[in-house]
Design a protein around this motif. Structure first.
Motif, PDB file in Angstrom:
ATOM      1  N   HIS A 253       2.867  -6.520   4.537  1.00  0.00           N
ATOM      2  CA  HIS A 253       1.766  -6.804   5.105  1.00  0.00           C
ATOM      3  C   HIS A 253       1.227  -6.771   5.576  1.00  0.00           C
ATOM      4  O   HIS A 253       1.844  -7.680   6.406  1.00  0.00           O
ATOM      5  CB  HIS A 253      -0.020  -7.445   3.736  1.00  0.00           C
ATOM      6  N   ALA A 254      -0.048  -6.420   6.698  1.00  0.00           N
ATOM      7  CA  ALA A 254      -0.616  -6.754   7.473  1.00  0.00           C
ATOM      8  C   ALA A 254      -2.182  -7.090   7.490  1.00  0.00           C
ATOM      9  O   ALA A 254      -3.199  -6.118   6.626  1.00  0.00           O
ATOM     10  CB  ALA A 254       0.009  -5.324   8.834  1.00  0.00           C
TER      11      ALA A 254
ATOM     12  N   HIS B  44       0.384  -1.417  -0.387  1.00  0.00           N
ATOM     13  CA  HIS B  44      -0.134  -0.010   0.116  1.00  0.00           C
ATOM     14  C   HIS B  44       0.629   1.761   0.136  1.00  0.00           C
ATOM     15  O   HIS B  44       1.965   1.367  -0.701  1.00  0.00           O
ATOM     16  CB  HIS B  44      -1.160   0.301   1.487  1.00  0.00           C
TER      17      HIS B  44
ATOM     18  N   GLU C 125       1.746 -11.632   5.686  1.00  0.00           N
ATOM     19  CA  GLU C 125       0.743 -11.262   6.362  1.00  0.00           C
ATOM     20  C   GLU C 125       1.541 -11.191   7.855  1.00  0.00           C
ATOM     21  O   GLU C 125       1.279 -12.202   7.886  1.00  0.00           O
ATOM     22  CB  GLU C 125      -0.674 -11.498   5.467  1.00  0.00           C
TER      23      GLU C 125
ATOM     24  N   GLU D  80      -1.858   0.346   7.441  1.00  0.00           N
ATOM     25  CA  GLU D  80      -1.614  -0.194   6.607  1.00  0.00           C
ATOM     26  C   GLU D  80      -0.522   0.002   6.360  1.00  0.00           C
ATOM     27  O   GLU D  80       0.935  -0.878   6.785  1.00  0.00           O
ATOM     28  CB  GLU D  80      -2.365  -1.554   5.968  1.00  0.00           C
TER      29      GLU D  80
ATOM     30  N   GLU E  13      -6.551  -7.268  -1.340  1.00  0.00           N
ATOM     31  CA  GLU E  13      -5.222  -6.566  -1.745  1.00  0.00           C
ATOM     32  C   GLU E  13      -5.084  -6.879  -2.826  1.00  0.00           C
ATOM     33  O   GLU E  13      -4.571  -5.263  -3.671  1.00  0.00           O
ATOM     34  CB  GLU E  13      -3.460  -7.897  -1.306  1.00  0.00           C
TER      35      GLU E  13
HETATM   36 ZN   LIG Z   1      -2.088  -5.180   2.330  1.00  0.00          ZN
END
Ligand SMILES: [Zn+2]
Length: 413
Positions: free
Chosen positions: A263-264, A194, A371, A209, A296
Motif C-alpha cells: 500500500h501507500a 485496492h 505502507e 494508489e 484501509e
Molecule cells: Zn491502501
C-alpha cells in the motif's frame, strides 16, 4: 460542463421509459439466455451530469443499448450502476452536479464495470432509459435521480436489493484447516492494495494508489521469482477490485507461507514521509495506526459491496487462538524486513506498528502490510512511482524473505 439541454428538456417516449422493476426482469432474461455476459461488449465513451427541475440527470454514452443493474446503498448514501461486460473508454472527466457529490468507476469483477455515485443527500432513481442514436450522438443510457426524504430513500434501498444481490462477489469462506501445500517451493503471495472501483488514495503527483501498488507488486514478484525456491503469486495482476476477504482466500488457496500486502498512504501534512511495516493486532499500537487500518478496511465499502458483507468485513478484529502463532511469524518477518527497507528507502521512526487490518487476518498465513510511503509527500511519491524506487523496495523484500525462510528451514519448518 454542458447543461445537456437537448436531453434535459426532451421527454423520452413512453416506450423507452422503462421502470427499474422491468429493467431487473429484462436483465434476468438476458443472463438466463446468454449464460452471463462476455468481457467488454459495451464501451462507455462518455459521462455527463445535468440538472433540471430539481432532478439530477446522469448520461452515459455507450456503444450499444445496454441494461444496467441499478441499486442504492446507505451509510453513506450511494447509487451504484453496474454494467455487465462493459469497459471504460472515456477520457474526459465530468464534474458531478445536483444530488451527486462525486463519482468513481472501475472494474468490480471480471465481467462487471461499476460506477458509484456518492450522494450529497438522500435521492431515488426517478427513471432510467436508453436513447437510440440521433444524428449527433450514439446510444445514451440516462438515469434521473430525484431528492427524497430518508424514509423514501430507505424504501428504495430495500426495493433494489435484488439487483444488489445479483452483483454480489462470490463468497469465499475461510476454511479453518490449512490448505495443503501443492509444491515443495515456498509460496509467497503479493497483494497490490485496492484496484478497479477502489482507487485507494490519490497521490500529490496525480497517480492513484491502486496503480502504484500494482506496478510495485509486479516488480516484487519478478525480484522474488529470481530465487528458484520461491513460487510467487499476485492477488491481482490487473486493475480490478478484489474484496479484502477474497485476498486472504487467494493466499490460502495457493498455500501461501507469506502474504505481503503493498500500500501507500496519504495524509494532510505534505511534509510527513517514510514507510511503515504493519502486522495484525487486536489493539492498535498508536492512533495513527488505528486511523490507517480504519481507512484501509473501508475498501469494500468504497467499492459498493453490499451492506451485510461490508459490515462483516470491517467488524472488529478478534484474534483466534490459531492465529497467535501466525502473528508471531508475521512479527518476525516484519522485524527482518524493517532494517532491509531502511537500507533502501526512508522509513518511519517507528517503522513496525500494529493495527486491525482485515486483509492481515488469515489464521495460518504470516502476513504483513507495507505502507511503502506517503503519496501526499512529493519526495516519497517520486520514489514510489519510479522504476528505481520500486526495485529498491523489491530488493529489500527479497533479502528479508531470504532471511526469513532460511531461518524457517533451519528450524525444520
Ligand atoms: Zn491502501
Amino acid at each position: 460542463m454542458r447543461l445537456m439541454t437537448d436531453l434535459l428538456y426532451r421527454r423520452p417516449c413512453a416506450g423507452r421509459a422503462v421502470s427499474v422493476f422491468f429493467l431487473f426482469i429484462a436483465l434476468g432474461l438476458l443472463v438466463s439466455v446468454t449464460g452471463g455476459a462476455g468481457a467488454a461488449d459495451t464501451s462507455i465513451k462518455g459521462i455527463r451530469f445535468g440538472e433540471n427541475a430539481g432532478r439530477t440527470r446522469i448520461v452515459l454514452d455507450v456503444s450499444q443499448a445496454t441494461t444496467p443493474r441499478l441499486f442504492l446503498l446507505r451509510d453513506p448514501n450511494r447509487v451504484v450502476i453496474d454494467l455487465a461486460g462493459a469497459e471504460w473508454l472515456n477520457t474526459t472527466p465530468a464534474s458531478a452536479r445536483g444530488v451527486v457529490a462525486r463519482y468513481r468507476h472501475g472494474l468490480f469483477s471480471a465481467d462487471t464495470y461499476r460506477i458509484v455515485l456518492d450522494l450529497s443527500r438522500a435521492a431515488v432513481i426517478a427513471r432510467s432509459f436508453t436513447l437510440p442514436p440521433n444524428g449527433k450522438r450514439g446510444y445514451r443510457l440516462v438515469i434521473d435521480l430525484e431528492p427524497a426524504d430518508q424514509d423514501r430513500f430507505l424504501a428504495a434501498v430495500a426495493a433494489t436489493r435484488k439487483a444488489r444481490q445479483a452483483s454480489r462477489v462470490p463468497e469465499h469462506d475461510i476454511v479453518q484447516t490449512p490448505v495443503r501445500r501443492a509444491s515443495d517451493k515456498r509460496v509467497i503471495v503479493v497483494d497490490p492494495g485496492h484496484g478497479g472501483i477502489d482507487p485507494g488514495t490519490l497521490g500529490v503527483l496525480g497517480v492513484n494508489e491502486k496503480i502504484i501498488t500494482l506496478r510495485m507488486a509486479r516488480v516484487i514478484r519478478k525480484e522474488l521469482a529470481k530465487n528458484p525456491r520461491y513460487e510467487v503469486h499476485l492477488t491481482r495482476d490487473r486493475d480490478i477490485f478484489i474484496p479484502l476477504r477474497k485476498r486472504i482466500d487467494i493466499a490460502r488457496r495457493h498455500g501461501a507461507e507469506l502474504f505481503i500486502s503493498v500500500h501507500a498512504d496519504a495524509i494532510k501534512n505534505p511534509k510527513v514521509r517514510g514507510g511503515t511495516v504493519y502486522t495484525l493486532s487486536e489493539t492498535s499500537s498508536d492512533r495513527e495506526a488505528a486511523r490507517l487500518a480504519a481507512k484501509e478496511n473501508k475498501s469494500d465499502l468504497i467499492a459498493g459491496l453490499n451492506l451485510e458483507e461490508a459490515a462483516d468485513e470491517v467488524s472488529s478484529i478478534l484474534i483466534e487462538l490459531a492465529q497467535r502463532e501466525t502473528m508471531n511469524y508475521s512479527a518476525e518477518f516484519a522485524g527482518m524486513l524493517l532494517p532491509e527497507m531502511r537500507r533502501e528507502v526512508v522509513m518511519h521512526k517507528r517503522g513496525h506498528r500494529f493495527a486491525g487490518f482485515v486483509v492481515l487476518k488469515a489464521p495460518d498465513v504470516p502476513s504483513v502490510l507495507i505502507e511503502t510511503g506517503y503519496l501526499s509527500n512529493r519526495a516519497d511519491a517520486r520514489v514510489l512511482d519510479s522504476a528505481e524506487g520500486r526495485l529498491r523496495i523489491a530488493r529489500a523484500i527479497r533479502r528479508a524473505t531470504d532471511k526469513y525462510f532460511e531461518r524457517l528451514t533451519a528450524m525444520g519448518r
